[in-house]
Design a protein around this motif. Sequence first.
Motif, short mmCIF file in Angstrom:
data_model
loop_
_atom_site.label_atom_id
_atom_site.label_comp_id
_atom_site.label_asym_id
_atom_site.label_seq_id
_atom_site.Cartn_x
_atom_site.Cartn_y
_atom_site.Cartn_z
N VAL A 182 10.46 -3.90 -10.82
CA VAL A 182 9.80 -4.82 -9.93
C VAL A 182 8.51 -5.49 -10.64
CG1 VAL A 182 10.67 -3.88 -7.82
CG2 VAL A 182 8.40 -3.16 -8.83
N TRP A 183 7.93 -4.72 -11.64
CA TRP A 183 6.87 -5.37 -12.19
C TRP A 183 6.64 -4.93 -13.82
CZ3 TRP A 183 1.35 -3.88 -10.28
CH2 TRP A 183 0.30 -4.41 -11.09
N GLN A 184 7.32 -5.78 -14.63
CA GLN A 184 7.62 -5.60 -15.95
C GLN A 184 6.25 -5.35 -16.55
OE1 GLN A 184 9.56 -8.70 -17.92
NE2 GLN A 184 10.62 -7.49 -19.21
N GLY A 185 6.00 -4.24 -17.58
CA GLY A 185 5.02 -4.18 -18.20
C GLY A 185 4.13 -2.98 -17.47
N TRP A 186 4.50 -2.63 -16.35
CA TRP A 186 3.93 -1.58 -15.20
C TRP A 186 3.37 -0.39 -16.17
CZ3 TRP A 186 1.10 -0.06 -11.36
CH2 TRP A 186 1.06 1.15 -10.83
N SER A 187 4.31 0.15 -16.74
CA SER A 187 4.10 1.63 -17.53
C SER A 187 3.28 1.07 -18.90
CB SER A 187 5.29 2.16 -18.01
OG SER A 187 6.16 1.42 -19.11
N LYS A 188 2.86 0.04 -19.09
CA LYS A 188 2.16 -0.22 -20.45
C LYS A 188 0.46 -0.32 -19.78
CE LYS A 188 5.65 -1.98 -23.25
NZ LYS A 188 6.51 -2.84 -22.78
N LEU A 189 0.30 -0.41 -18.56
CA LEU A 189 -1.00 -0.59 -17.96
C LEU A 189 -1.92 0.57 -18.65
CD1 LEU A 189 -0.34 -1.99 -14.48
CD2 LEU A 189 -1.35 -3.42 -16.53
N PRO A 190 -3.11 0.37 -18.96
CA PRO A 190 -4.01 1.32 -19.25
C PRO A 190 -4.08 2.51 -18.49
CG PRO A 190 -5.35 -0.66 -19.22
CD PRO A 190 -3.88 -0.84 -18.76
N GLU A 191 -4.05 2.47 -17.23
CA GLU A 191 -4.27 3.63 -16.39
C GLU A 191 -3.03 4.23 -15.85
OE1 GLU A 191 -7.31 4.93 -15.44
OE2 GLU A 191 -8.14 3.57 -16.79
N TYR A 192 -2.00 3.72 -16.19
CA TYR A 192 -0.51 4.00 -15.90
C TYR A 192 -0.42 5.72 -15.90
CZ TYR A 192 4.50 4.99 -15.76
OH TYR A 192 5.83 5.44 -15.43
N PRO A 193 -0.82 6.26 -17.00
CA PRO A 193 -0.37 7.74 -17.26
C PRO A 193 -1.27 8.55 -16.50
CG PRO A 193 -0.62 6.74 -19.45
CD PRO A 193 -1.01 5.60 -18.61
N ALA A 194 -2.43 8.09 -16.06
CA ALA A 194 -3.23 8.69 -15.04
C ALA A 194 -3.18 8.63 -13.52
CB ALA A 194 -4.71 8.55 -15.30
N CYS A 195 -2.05 7.72 -13.37
CA CYS A 195 -1.81 7.52 -11.96
C CYS A 195 -1.35 8.74 -11.23
CB CYS A 195 -1.10 6.33 -11.74
SG CYS A 195 -1.66 4.74 -12.14
N GLY A 196 -0.38 9.34 -11.76
CA GLY A 196 0.33 10.40 -11.04
C GLY A 196 1.03 10.06 -9.82
N PHE A 197 1.60 8.74 -9.86
CA PHE A 197 2.21 8.43 -8.37
C PHE A 197 3.62 9.36 -8.16
CE2 PHE A 197 0.33 4.21 -9.28
CZ PHE A 197 -0.31 4.04 -8.32
N ASN A 198 3.64 9.71 -7.17
CA ASN A 198 5.15 10.09 -6.61
C ASN A 198 6.02 9.00 -6.50
OD1 ASN A 198 4.22 12.93 -6.21
ND2 ASN A 198 3.45 12.42 -4.24
N SER A 199 7.21 9.23 -6.71
CA SER A 199 8.19 8.11 -6.72
C SER A 199 8.74 7.82 -5.38
CB SER A 199 9.17 8.31 -7.74
OG SER A 199 10.13 7.26 -7.80
N TYR A 200 8.56 6.56 -5.02
CA TYR A 200 9.08 6.29 -3.47
C TYR A 200 10.02 4.92 -3.64
CZ TYR A 200 5.32 9.44 -1.74
OH TYR A 200 4.45 10.28 -1.34
N PRO A 201 11.03 5.06 -3.00
CA PRO A 201 11.74 3.85 -3.10
C PRO A 201 11.09 2.49 -2.49
CG PRO A 201 12.64 5.09 -1.28
CD PRO A 201 11.64 6.03 -2.00
N LEU A 202 11.34 1.50 -2.99
CA LEU A 202 10.89 0.15 -2.39
C LEU A 202 11.56 -0.03 -1.02
CD1 LEU A 202 11.29 -2.28 -5.43
CD2 LEU A 202 9.30 -1.06 -4.68
N LYS A 203 10.67 -0.56 -0.11
CA LYS A 203 11.01 -0.82 1.10
C LYS A 203 10.93 -2.17 1.49
CE LYS A 203 9.51 3.80 2.58
NZ LYS A 203 8.66 4.69 3.62
N ALA A 204 11.54 -2.63 2.46
CA ALA A 204 11.32 -4.20 2.86
C ALA A 204 10.07 -3.99 4.00
CB ALA A 204 12.68 -4.59 3.58
N TYR A 205 9.26 -4.93 4.15
CA TYR A 205 8.29 -4.77 5.08
C TYR A 205 8.74 -5.69 6.12
CZ TYR A 205 6.83 -8.47 2.06
OH TYR A 205 6.91 -9.69 1.14
N ASP A 206 7.97 -5.47 7.32
CA ASP A 206 8.39 -6.23 8.60
C ASP A 206 7.40 -7.50 8.66
OD1 ASP A 206 10.68 -4.87 9.56
OD2 ASP A 206 9.01 -3.38 10.46
#
Length: 80
Positions: free
Chosen positions: A14-38
Amino acid sequence: MYLSSELGTPSEAVWQGWSKLPEYPACGFNSYPLKAYDVPNDFDEEGSHMLQQLLKVVPDERLTIEDAMVHPFYLSGIYS
C-alpha cells in the motif's frame, strides 16, 4: 501504534518504499491487516470521496489543501 491496529499496518503493497524509510527498522510495528473505515452516515458521496482522498496512506496520493479547498464537498458549504 494505535492507528496501525485500527487501520492496518503500512506495507510495500500500500506504500511503495515504506521499508526504505529511515525509521522503518526501529518502528517495530506489529502486523495488522488493512481495514476499511466507516464514513460518517451524514456524508454524501462527495463527502465520502473527499475523506477517502484525505486519508490515503501514501502522502503523494493524498488530497492537497489546495485541492481540498476546491473539492465539490467543501464548496457545497454543508459543514461551514
